[in-house]
Design a protein around this motif. Structure first.
Motif, PDB file in Angstrom:
ATOM      1  N   THR A  77      -1.961  -4.052  14.845  1.00 40.64           N
ATOM      2  CA  THR A  77      -1.993  -3.727  13.421  1.00 40.64           C
ATOM      3  C   THR A  77      -2.669  -4.796  12.569  1.00 40.64           C
ATOM      4  O   THR A  77      -2.582  -4.761  11.346  1.00 40.64           O
ATOM      5  CB  THR A  77      -0.566  -3.489  12.896  1.00 40.64           C
ATOM      6  OG1 THR A  77       0.210  -4.674  13.121  1.00 40.64           O
ATOM      7  CG2 THR A  77       0.084  -2.322  13.624  1.00 40.64           C
ATOM      8  N   ALA A  78      -3.351  -5.751  13.215  1.00 42.72           N
ATOM      9  CA  ALA A  78      -3.948  -6.859  12.464  1.00 42.72           C
ATOM     10  C   ALA A  78      -4.981  -6.384  11.451  1.00 42.72           C
ATOM     11  O   ALA A  78      -5.193  -7.030  10.415  1.00 42.72           O
ATOM     12  CB  ALA A  78      -4.580  -7.853  13.435  1.00 42.72           C
ATOM     13  N   ASP A  79      -5.624  -5.237  11.701  1.00 44.21           N
ATOM     14  CA  ASP A  79      -6.679  -4.756  10.813  1.00 44.21           C
ATOM     15  C   ASP A  79      -6.137  -4.040   9.581  1.00 44.21           C
ATOM     16  O   ASP A  79      -6.873  -3.826   8.613  1.00 44.21           O
ATOM     17  CB  ASP A  79      -7.603  -3.801  11.568  1.00 44.21           C
ATOM     18  CG  ASP A  79      -6.874  -2.559  12.069  1.00 44.21           C
ATOM     19  OD1 ASP A  79      -5.785  -2.728  12.649  1.00 44.21           O
ATOM     20  OD2 ASP A  79      -7.389  -1.444  11.892  1.00 44.21           O
ATOM     21  N   LEU A  80      -4.856  -3.667   9.582  1.00 44.21           N
ATOM     22  CA  LEU A  80      -4.331  -2.861   8.485  1.00 44.21           C
ATOM     23  C   LEU A  80      -4.320  -3.635   7.163  1.00 44.21           C
ATOM     24  O   LEU A  80      -4.684  -3.098   6.117  1.00 44.21           O
ATOM     25  CB  LEU A  80      -2.916  -2.373   8.817  1.00 44.21           C
ATOM     26  CG  LEU A  80      -2.782  -1.489  10.059  1.00 44.21           C
ATOM     27  CD1 LEU A  80      -1.349  -0.987  10.177  1.00 44.21           C
ATOM     28  CD2 LEU A  80      -3.760  -0.326  10.024  1.00 44.21           C
ATOM     29  N   GLY A  81      -3.870  -4.877   7.210  1.00 44.12           N
ATOM     30  CA  GLY A  81      -3.796  -5.675   5.989  1.00 44.12           C
ATOM     31  C   GLY A  81      -5.145  -5.858   5.321  1.00 44.12           C
ATOM     32  O   GLY A  81      -5.237  -5.938   4.091  1.00 44.12           O
ATOM     33  N   GLU A  82      -6.192  -5.913   6.128  1.00 45.16           N
ATOM     34  CA  GLU A  82      -7.544  -6.086   5.582  1.00 45.16           C
ATOM     35  C   GLU A  82      -7.954  -4.894   4.720  1.00 45.16           C
ATOM     36  O   GLU A  82      -8.805  -5.014   3.845  1.00 45.16           O
ATOM     37  CB  GLU A  82      -8.544  -6.258   6.731  1.00 45.16           C
ATOM     38  CG  GLU A  82      -8.259  -7.459   7.621  1.00 45.16           C
ATOM     39  CD  GLU A  82      -9.121  -7.456   8.867  1.00 45.16           C
ATOM     40  OE1 GLU A  82      -9.917  -6.498   9.029  1.00 45.16           O
ATOM     41  OE2 GLU A  82      -9.014  -8.400   9.672  1.00 45.16           O
ATOM     42  N   ARG A  83      -7.351  -3.739   4.977  1.00 43.52           N
ATOM     43  CA  ARG A  83      -7.704  -2.516   4.252  1.00 43.52           C
ATOM     44  C   ARG A  83      -6.650  -2.156   3.218  1.00 43.52           C
ATOM     45  O   ARG A  83      -6.684  -1.051   2.663  1.00 43.52           O
ATOM     46  CB  ARG A  83      -7.900  -1.363   5.231  1.00 43.52           C
ATOM     47  CG  ARG A  83      -9.016  -1.596   6.238  1.00 43.52           C
ATOM     48  CD  ARG A  83      -9.464  -0.280   6.846  1.00 43.52           C
ATOM     49  NE  ARG A  83      -8.368   0.447   7.457  1.00 43.52           N
ATOM     50  CZ  ARG A  83      -7.910   0.227   8.686  1.00 43.52           C
ATOM     51  NH1 ARG A  83      -8.439  -0.745   9.409  1.00 43.52           N
ATOM     52  NH2 ARG A  83      -6.920   0.945   9.174  1.00 43.52           N
ATOM     53  N   GLY A  84      -5.685  -3.038   2.988  1.00 45.39           N
ATOM     54  CA  GLY A  84      -4.679  -2.773   1.979  1.00 45.39           C
ATOM     55  C   GLY A  84      -3.589  -1.826   2.415  1.00 45.39           C
ATOM     56  O   GLY A  84      -2.818  -1.323   1.593  1.00 45.39           O
ATOM     57  N   THR A  85      -3.505  -1.559   3.725  1.00 49.69           N
ATOM     58  CA  THR A  85      -2.476  -0.664   4.246  1.00 49.69           C
ATOM     59  C   THR A  85      -1.218  -1.454   4.567  1.00 49.69           C
ATOM     60  O   THR A  85      -1.279  -2.546   5.120  1.00 49.69           O
ATOM     61  CB  THR A  85      -2.991   0.070   5.500  1.00 49.69           C
ATOM     62  OG1 THR A  85      -3.938   1.056   5.076  1.00 49.69           O
ATOM     63  CG2 THR A  85      -1.889   0.755   6.266  1.00 49.69           C
ATOM     64  N   ARG A  86      -0.060  -0.865   4.219  1.00 51.54           N
ATOM     65  CA  ARG A  86       1.227  -1.540   4.403  1.00 51.54           C
ATOM     66  C   ARG A  86       2.070  -0.820   5.439  1.00 51.54           C
ATOM     67  O   ARG A  86       2.109   0.403   5.474  1.00 51.54           O
ATOM     68  CB  ARG A  86       2.007  -1.567   3.078  1.00 51.54           C
ATOM     69  CG  ARG A  86       1.376  -2.409   1.992  1.00 51.54           C
ATOM     70  CD  ARG A  86       2.284  -2.393   0.774  1.00 51.54           C
ATOM     71  NE  ARG A  86       1.955  -1.317  -0.139  1.00 51.54           N
ATOM     72  CZ  ARG A  86       2.772  -0.870  -1.089  1.00 51.54           C
ATOM     73  NH1 ARG A  86       3.992  -1.381  -1.203  1.00 51.54           N
ATOM     74  NH2 ARG A  86       2.397   0.087  -1.911  1.00 51.54           N
ATOM     75  N   ASN A  87       2.743  -1.574   6.294  1.00 50.46           N
ATOM     76  CA  ASN A  87       3.763  -1.008   7.178  1.00 50.46           C
ATOM     77  C   ASN A  87       4.964  -1.945   7.149  1.00 50.46           C
ATOM     78  O   ASN A  87       4.869  -3.105   7.517  1.00 50.46           O
ATOM     79  CB  ASN A  87       3.240  -0.790   8.604  1.00 50.46           C
ATOM     80  CG  ASN A  87       2.802  -2.052   9.296  1.00 50.46           C
ATOM     81  OD1 ASN A  87       2.090  -2.868   8.722  1.00 50.46           O
ATOM     82  ND2 ASN A  87       3.216  -2.228  10.542  1.00 50.46           N
ATOM     83  N   THR A  88       6.091  -1.447   6.660  1.00 46.97           N
ATOM     84  CA  THR A  88       7.261  -2.293   6.467  1.00 46.97           C
ATOM     85  C   THR A  88       7.890  -2.636   7.809  1.00 46.97           C
ATOM     86  O   THR A  88       7.753  -1.893   8.781  1.00 46.97           O
ATOM     87  CB  THR A  88       8.299  -1.607   5.556  1.00 46.97           C
ATOM     88  OG1 THR A  88       8.667  -0.352   6.137  1.00 46.97           O
ATOM     89  CG2 THR A  88       7.710  -1.359   4.173  1.00 46.97           C
ATOM     90  N   PRO A  89       8.601  -3.762   7.907  1.00 44.45           N
ATOM     91  CA  PRO A  89       9.057  -4.281   9.199  1.00 44.45           C
ATOM     92  C   PRO A  89      10.236  -3.516   9.795  1.00 44.45           C
ATOM     93  O   PRO A  89      10.890  -2.719   9.134  1.00 44.45           O
ATOM     94  CB  PRO A  89       9.453  -5.721   8.871  1.00 44.45           C
ATOM     95  CG  PRO A  89       9.855  -5.670   7.439  1.00 44.45           C
ATOM     96  CD  PRO A  89       8.936  -4.670   6.798  1.00 44.45           C
ATOM     97  N   ASP A  90      10.480  -3.847  11.073  1.00 41.98           N
ATOM     98  CA  ASP A  90      11.657  -3.355  11.797  1.00 41.98           C
ATOM     99  C   ASP A  90      11.739  -1.834  11.843  1.00 41.98           C
ATOM    100  O   ASP A  90      12.718  -1.220  11.436  1.00 41.98           O
ATOM    101  CB  ASP A  90      12.948  -3.912  11.184  1.00 41.98           C
ATOM    102  CG  ASP A  90      13.036  -5.422  11.321  1.00 41.98           C
ATOM    103  OD1 ASP A  90      12.444  -5.947  12.283  1.00 41.98           O
ATOM    104  OD2 ASP A  90      13.662  -6.054  10.475  1.00 41.98           O
ATOM    105  N   GLY A  91      10.669  -1.209  12.351  1.00 44.79           N
ATOM    106  CA  GLY A  91      10.801   0.224  12.550  1.00 44.79           C
ATOM    107  C   GLY A  91       9.566   1.064  12.310  1.00 44.79           C
ATOM    108  O   GLY A  91       9.650   2.286  12.377  1.00 44.79           O
ATOM    109  N   THR A  92       8.408   0.477  12.006  1.00 44.04           N
ATOM    110  CA  THR A  92       7.183   1.277  11.920  1.00 44.04           C
ATOM    111  C   THR A  92       6.431   1.105  13.235  1.00 44.04           C
ATOM    112  O   THR A  92       6.000   0.000  13.576  1.00 44.04           O
ATOM    113  CB  THR A  92       6.288   0.839  10.743  1.00 44.04           C
ATOM    114  OG1 THR A  92       6.035  -0.560  10.826  1.00 44.04           O
ATOM    115  CG2 THR A  92       6.960   1.154   9.422  1.00 44.04           C
TER     116      THR A  92
END
Length: 279
Positions: free
Chosen positions: A94-109
Motif C-alpha cells: 500500500t506504499a503507493d496509496l499515500g502518494e495519491r491521497g488515498t487513505r486506509n485506516t489501521p487495524d482492519g483494511t
C-alpha cells in the motif's frame, strides 16, 4: 508479445495440466506482471463499450489471469504488518496509496494483490477489497464493507457501512458487479451476481440488487432485471408472490422487489453534504 498473449498462452498450458508444482520462474513472472498491471489500473476485468450501463462487457482474458493466480500458486505462510496468515495470494503493498491521497485506516483494511484503488479514496476499517477489483477516484469504502473480486466501482461512489459488493469468484460468475460514477449505496446494501448500477443513482439502505429480483422502474414504466438505470432512487418493497393464495400462507405470501423513481432534489442534497467529511 503482449501481456494478454502471455496470459492466454499460460492459460492454455494450465488447461492442458500445468500445475503450481510444474510452473517455472517465467510462468511466475507472467502472473506477477499481470497483478502489477491490475494494481496500476492498466487492465480491468470489464470495460464499458457504450453509453448505457448495460453495455459493460467482461474481459475474459483478465478473468483467466486471475484464475491462474490461484491455480499456479500454493498456499503458504505469509506475513503482513507483523501478522502471519496463510493464503495463495499476498496482500497488496500500500506504499503507493499515500502518494495519491488515498487513505486506509489501521487495524482492519485489507487489500489483496491485484486490486486497484484510485486517488483520494477512503477505506475505513474493517473493510476488504479483493483481487481484480477496481475502485475509482474519490470512492468511499466504509466500515464492514466488502468489495468482491473483479467488481468495478466508478469515481465518487459511496458505499454505506456493511455493504457487500459481490465478486466473480465467490461463486464463479460470468460478469462482475458494476457500480458506476456517483452512485450512493445505503448501509447494508447487497449488490451481487453481476448486477449493474447506473451512474448517479441513490440506493436505500438494506436493498438487495441481484438479477433474480425485479426492478420496477417507475420512470420508464418497465420491469427490469440485472441492472438499475442511471439517475434513479431505488429502495426495497414487498410484492405479492405467485404462491400468495396458498393455504399455508395466512394473510398472503410476498417477495422482495426494487422500486426505482426519479432522484429527488432533497435526497441528492443529503448525499452531497457528505462530501464535506472527505475534504
Amino acid at each position: 508479445m503482449t501481456l494478454e498473449t502471455d496470459v492466454s498462452d499460460l492459460w492454455n498450458r494450465y488447461q492442458d495440466g500445468l500445475t503450481a508444482a510444474d510452473a517455472t520462474d517465467e510462468d511466475a513472472a507472467v502472473v506477477d506482471e499481470f497483478l502489477a498491471a491490475l494494481e496500476a489500473g492498466e487492465v480491468r476485468a470489464a470495460e464499458k463499450t457504450g453509453d448505457d450501463v448495460t453495455s459493460w462487457e467482461a474481459n475474459e482474458w483478465v478473468k483467466r489471469g486471475i484464475l491462474l493466480n490461484f491455480g499456479l500458486r500454493e498456499t503458504e505462510a505469509r506475513e503482513y504488518g507483523g501478522v502471519t496468515y496463510h493464503d495463495v495470494l499476498p496482500l497488496r503493498d500500500t506504499a503507493d496509496l499515500g502518494e495519491r491521497g488515498t487513505r486506509n485506516t489501521p487495524d482492519g483494511t485489507a487489500i489483496r494483490r491485484g486490486a486497484y484503488l484510485g486517488s483520494d479514496c477512503i477505506m475505513m476499517s474493517p473493510s476488504f477489497v479483493n483481487m481484480g477489483a477496481y475502485v475509482g477516484d474519490g470512492t468511499l469504502v466504509d466500515s464492514c464493507d466488502t468489495v468482491g473480486s473483479c467488481a468495478q466501482l466508478g469515481e465518487n461512489v459511496k458505499l454505506g457501512a456493511n455493504t457487500l459488493i459481490g465478486g466473480v469468484l465467490e461463486p464463479v460468475e460470468d460478469a462482475p458487479v458494476i457500480v458506476e460514477d456517483g452512485v450512493s449505496l445505503g448501509a447494508g446494501c447487497r449488490v451481487t451476481s453481476g448486477f449493474r448500477v447506473g451512474e448517479n443513482s441513490i440506493v436505500g439502505e438494506n436493498t438487495l440488487l441481484t438479477p433474480r429480483i425485479p426492478v420496477y422502474d417507475l420512470v420508464e414504466e418497465e420491469v427490469l432485471y440485472g441492472h438499475l438505470p442511471a439517475e434513479r432512487r431505488a429502495f426495497t418493497r414487498m410484492v405479492e408472490s405467485s404462491v400468495g393464495d396458498h393455504d399455508l400462507f395466512e394473510g398472503g405470501a410476498y417477495k422482495p422487489a426494487v422500486v426505482a423513481t426519479h432522484v429527488e432534489e432533497d435526497t441528492l442534497e443529503a448525499t452531497q453534504r457528505e462530501d464535506a467529511l472527505r475534504e
